[in-house]
Design a protein around this motif. Structure first.
Motif, PDB file in Angstrom:
ATOM      1  N   THR A  35      30.436  10.593  72.610  1.00 38.56           N
ATOM      2  CA  THR A  35      29.576  11.984  72.779  1.00 38.56           C
ATOM      3  C   THR A  35      30.302  12.867  73.455  1.00 38.56           C
ATOM      4  O   THR A  35      30.185  14.141  73.147  1.00 38.56           O
ATOM      5  N   LYS A  36      30.786  12.320  74.420  1.00 41.70           N
ATOM      6  CA  LYS A  36      31.610  13.673  75.503  1.00 41.70           C
ATOM      7  C   LYS A  36      32.950  13.881  74.636  1.00 41.70           C
ATOM      8  O   LYS A  36      33.029  15.181  74.754  1.00 41.70           O
ATOM      9  N   LEU A  37      33.540  13.105  73.921  1.00 38.93           N
ATOM     10  CA  LEU A  37      34.627  13.683  73.145  1.00 38.93           C
ATOM     11  C   LEU A  37      34.043  14.573  72.121  1.00 38.93           C
ATOM     12  O   LEU A  37      34.809  15.673  71.951  1.00 38.93           O
ATOM     13  N   ALA A  38      33.163  14.618  71.634  1.00 36.83           N
ATOM     14  CA  ALA A  38      32.586  15.292  70.389  1.00 36.83           C
ATOM     15  C   ALA A  38      32.272  16.709  70.983  1.00 36.83           C
ATOM     16  O   ALA A  38      32.495  17.769  70.652  1.00 36.83           O
ATOM     17  N   ALA A  39      31.525  16.601  72.126  1.00 41.88           N
ATOM     18  CA  ALA A  39      31.257  17.891  72.688  1.00 41.88           C
ATOM     19  C   ALA A  39      32.758  18.663  73.204  1.00 41.88           C
ATOM     20  O   ALA A  39      32.538  19.951  73.071  1.00 41.88           O
ATOM     21  N   ASP A  40      33.622  17.942  73.838  1.00 42.95           N
ATOM     22  CA  ASP A  40      34.868  18.802  74.180  1.00 42.95           C
ATOM     23  C   ASP A  40      35.620  19.223  73.013  1.00 42.95           C
ATOM     24  O   ASP A  40      36.020  20.524  72.662  1.00 42.95           O
ATOM     25  N   VAL A  41      35.437  18.516  71.591  1.00 44.62           N
ATOM     26  CA  VAL A  41      35.952  19.050  70.517  1.00 44.62           C
ATOM     27  C   VAL A  41      35.441  20.116  70.032  1.00 44.62           C
ATOM     28  O   VAL A  41      35.791  21.208  69.666  1.00 44.62           O
ATOM     29  N   ASP A  42      34.000  20.160  70.128  1.00 46.53           N
ATOM     30  CA  ASP A  42      33.021  21.334  69.446  1.00 46.53           C
ATOM     31  C   ASP A  42      33.519  22.479  70.361  1.00 46.53           C
ATOM     32  O   ASP A  42      33.684  23.578  69.892  1.00 46.53           O
ATOM     33  N   GLU A  43      33.532  22.288  71.894  1.00 49.47           N
ATOM     34  CA  GLU A  43      33.834  23.465  72.553  1.00 49.47           C
ATOM     35  C   GLU A  43      35.443  24.022  72.446  1.00 49.47           C
ATOM     36  O   GLU A  43      35.379  25.342  72.312  1.00 49.47           O
ATOM     37  N   THR A  44      36.165  22.979  72.223  1.00 44.52           N
ATOM     38  CA  THR A  44      37.523  23.671  71.685  1.00 44.52           C
ATOM     39  C   THR A  44      37.519  24.355  70.327  1.00 44.52           C
ATOM     40  O   THR A  44      38.242  25.392  70.339  1.00 44.52           O
ATOM     41  N   ALA A  45      36.783  24.006  69.386  1.00 43.66           N
ATOM     42  CA  ALA A  45      36.720  24.428  68.124  1.00 43.66           C
ATOM     43  C   ALA A  45      36.166  25.875  68.427  1.00 43.66           C
ATOM     44  O   ALA A  45      36.629  26.765  67.712  1.00 43.66           O
ATOM     45  N   GLU A  46      34.999  26.097  69.082  1.00 47.54           N
ATOM     46  CA  GLU A  46      34.606  27.550  69.463  1.00 47.54           C
ATOM     47  C   GLU A  46      35.538  28.494  69.930  1.00 47.54           C
ATOM     48  O   GLU A  46      35.744  29.333  69.634  1.00 47.54           O
ATOM     49  N   GLN A  47      36.451  27.893  70.808  1.00 48.98           N
ATOM     50  CA  GLN A  47      37.445  28.670  71.585  1.00 48.98           C
ATOM     51  C   GLN A  47      38.667  28.836  70.606  1.00 48.98           C
ATOM     52  O   GLN A  47      38.879  30.212  70.628  1.00 48.98           O
ATOM     53  N   MET A  48      38.853  28.170  69.499  1.00 45.35           N
ATOM     54  CA  MET A  48      39.723  28.608  68.648  1.00 45.35           C
ATOM     55  C   MET A  48      39.398  29.566  67.536  1.00 45.35           C
ATOM     56  O   MET A  48      39.890  30.524  67.267  1.00 45.35           O
ATOM     57  N   GLN A  49      37.872  29.318  67.268  1.00 49.61           N
ATOM     58  CA  GLN A  49      37.399  30.477  66.422  1.00 49.61           C
ATOM     59  C   GLN A  49      37.196  31.697  67.278  1.00 49.61           C
ATOM     60  O   GLN A  49      37.725  32.799  66.515  1.00 49.61           O
ATOM     61  N   ASP A  50      37.015  31.819  68.406  1.00 49.45           N
ATOM     62  CA  ASP A  50      36.963  32.967  69.295  1.00 49.45           C
ATOM     63  C   ASP A  50      38.421  33.829  69.480  1.00 49.45           C
ATOM     64  O   ASP A  50      38.595  34.853  68.886  1.00 49.45           O
ATOM     65  N   ALA A  51      39.336  32.903  69.530  1.00 50.43           N
ATOM     66  CA  ALA A  51      40.758  33.262  69.418  1.00 50.43           C
ATOM     67  C   ALA A  51      41.004  34.009  68.273  1.00 50.43           C
ATOM     68  O   ALA A  51      41.660  35.083  68.182  1.00 50.43           O
ATOM     69  N   SER A  52      40.649  33.207  67.428  1.00 50.81           N
ATOM     70  CA  SER A  52      40.909  33.809  65.634  1.00 50.81           C
ATOM     71  C   SER A  52      40.487  35.156  65.603  1.00 50.81           C
ATOM     72  O   SER A  52      40.897  35.922  64.852  1.00 50.81           O
ATOM     73  N   GLU A  53      39.046  35.411  65.753  1.00 48.12           N
ATOM     74  CA  GLU A  53      38.359  36.613  65.779  1.00 48.12           C
ATOM     75  C   GLU A  53      39.007  37.673  66.800  1.00 48.12           C
ATOM     76  O   GLU A  53      39.046  38.797  66.292  1.00 48.12           O
ATOM     77  N   THR A  54      39.541  37.230  67.870  1.00 45.28           N
ATOM     78  CA  THR A  54      40.081  38.355  68.770  1.00 45.28           C
ATOM     79  C   THR A  54      41.412  38.720  68.447  1.00 45.28           C
ATOM     80  O   THR A  54      41.723  39.942  68.334  1.00 45.28           O
ATOM     81  N   MET A  55      42.199  37.784  67.842  1.00 41.57           N
ATOM     82  CA  MET A  55      43.460  38.282  67.351  1.00 41.57           C
ATOM     83  C   MET A  55      43.279  39.239  66.110  1.00 41.57           C
ATOM     84  O   MET A  55      44.281  39.906  65.692  1.00 41.57           O
ATOM     85  N   LYS A  56      42.285  38.762  65.137  1.00 42.08           N
ATOM     86  CA  LYS A  56      41.951  39.692  64.008  1.00 42.08           C
ATOM     87  C   LYS A  56      41.629  41.059  64.254  1.00 42.08           C
ATOM     88  O   LYS A  56      42.167  41.947  63.970  1.00 42.08           O
ATOM     89  N   ALA A  57      40.842  41.195  65.643  1.00 38.39           N
ATOM     90  CA  ALA A  57      40.483  42.221  66.060  1.00 38.39           C
ATOM     91  C   ALA A  57      41.879  43.124  66.758  1.00 38.39           C
ATOM     92  O   ALA A  57      41.772  44.390  66.447  1.00 38.39           O
ATOM     93  N   LEU A  58      42.672  42.499  67.093  1.00 40.09           N
ATOM     94  CA  LEU A  58      43.729  42.844  67.769  1.00 40.09           C
ATOM     95  C   LEU A  58      44.964  43.318  66.588  1.00 40.09           C
ATOM     96  O   LEU A  58      46.172  43.503  66.972  1.00 40.09           O
ATOM     97  N   ALA A  59      44.645  42.931  65.478  1.00 38.15           N
ATOM     98  CA  ALA A  59      45.576  43.159  64.275  1.00 38.15           C
ATOM     99  C   ALA A  59      46.570  42.173  64.191  1.00 38.15           C
ATOM    100  O   ALA A  59      48.040  42.555  63.934  1.00 38.15           O
ATOM    101  N   VAL A  60      46.345  41.126  64.772  1.00 41.48           N
ATOM    102  CA  VAL A  60      47.633  40.018  64.840  1.00 41.48           C
ATOM    103  C   VAL A  60      47.762  39.667  63.177  1.00 41.48           C
ATOM    104  O   VAL A  60      46.851  39.585  62.560  1.00 41.48           O
ATOM    105  N   ASP A  61      48.964  39.239  62.864  1.00 47.76           N
ATOM    106  CA  ASP A  61      49.301  38.880  61.486  1.00 47.76           C
ATOM    107  C   ASP A  61      48.229  37.815  60.949  1.00 47.76           C
ATOM    108  O   ASP A  61      47.645  37.089  61.520  1.00 47.76           O
ATOM    109  N   ASP A  62      48.033  38.032  59.874  1.00 41.15           N
ATOM    110  CA  ASP A  62      47.094  37.295  59.110  1.00 41.15           C
ATOM    111  C   ASP A  62      47.164  35.652  59.071  1.00 41.15           C
ATOM    112  O   ASP A  62      46.344  34.884  59.241  1.00 41.15           O
ATOM    113  N   ALA A  63      48.367  35.388  59.068  1.00 38.02           N
ATOM    114  CA  ALA A  63      48.949  33.958  59.073  1.00 38.02           C
ATOM    115  C   ALA A  63      48.476  33.403  60.353  1.00 38.02           C
ATOM    116  O   ALA A  63      48.198  32.090  60.484  1.00 38.02           O
TER     117      ALA A  63
END
Length: 130
Positions: A35-63
């Motif tokens: 249960t704890k590991l699932a929560a940690d993975v979920d939190e990390t997934a959200e951070q990765m998605q946020d990072a992706s959206e931030t990079m997109k807003a900063l015009a980081v390359d699509d790849a």
């Protein structure tokens, strides 16, 4: 050692009760860990998605942006799998609790009577049903 092998070694009620208590505890601990590991993975997934959206807003390359988004999707899938495992662990914990309760309710009175009896028990062969 498997659960079956462990329980085969339980030659008497006291040993069986001790082994069931230990096994029940282990099932609960492993369920909490997942249960704890699932929560940690979920939190990390959200951070990765946020990072992706931030990079997109900063015009980081699509790849690069896509790599982070893909990682977030993969982690979300892992979190869902961990959720299914957690549900199975919860079911196993409930079954272990039931087994422990059943053993105690079915045999506890006998064990208490034997423990408090002023008379020594006969050899096990005496009690065997022929």
């Amino acid at each position: 050692m498997s659960v079956t092998e462990s329980l085969k070694d339980a030659a008497n009620y006291a040993v069986l009760r001790t082994k069931l208590a230990w096994l029940t505890h282990q099932v609960h601990v492993h369920g909490e860990t997942v249960t704890k590991l699932a929560a940690d993975v979920d939190e990390t997934a959200e951070q990765m998605q946020d990072a992706s959206e931030t990079m997109k807003a900063l015009a980081v390359d699509d790849a690069t942006t896509a790599e982070f988004a893909d990682a977030a999707v993969t982690m979300t899938s892992a979190k869902e799998a961990a959720g299914e495992y957690t549900a199975a662990a919860d079911s196993a914990a409930a079954a272990a609790d039931d087994a422990k309760t059943t053993v105690e309710s079915d045999h506890g009175g006998i064990a208490d009577a034997v423990d408090t009896s002023p008379v020594e028990m006969a050899e096990a062969a005496f009690y065997a049903q022929q």
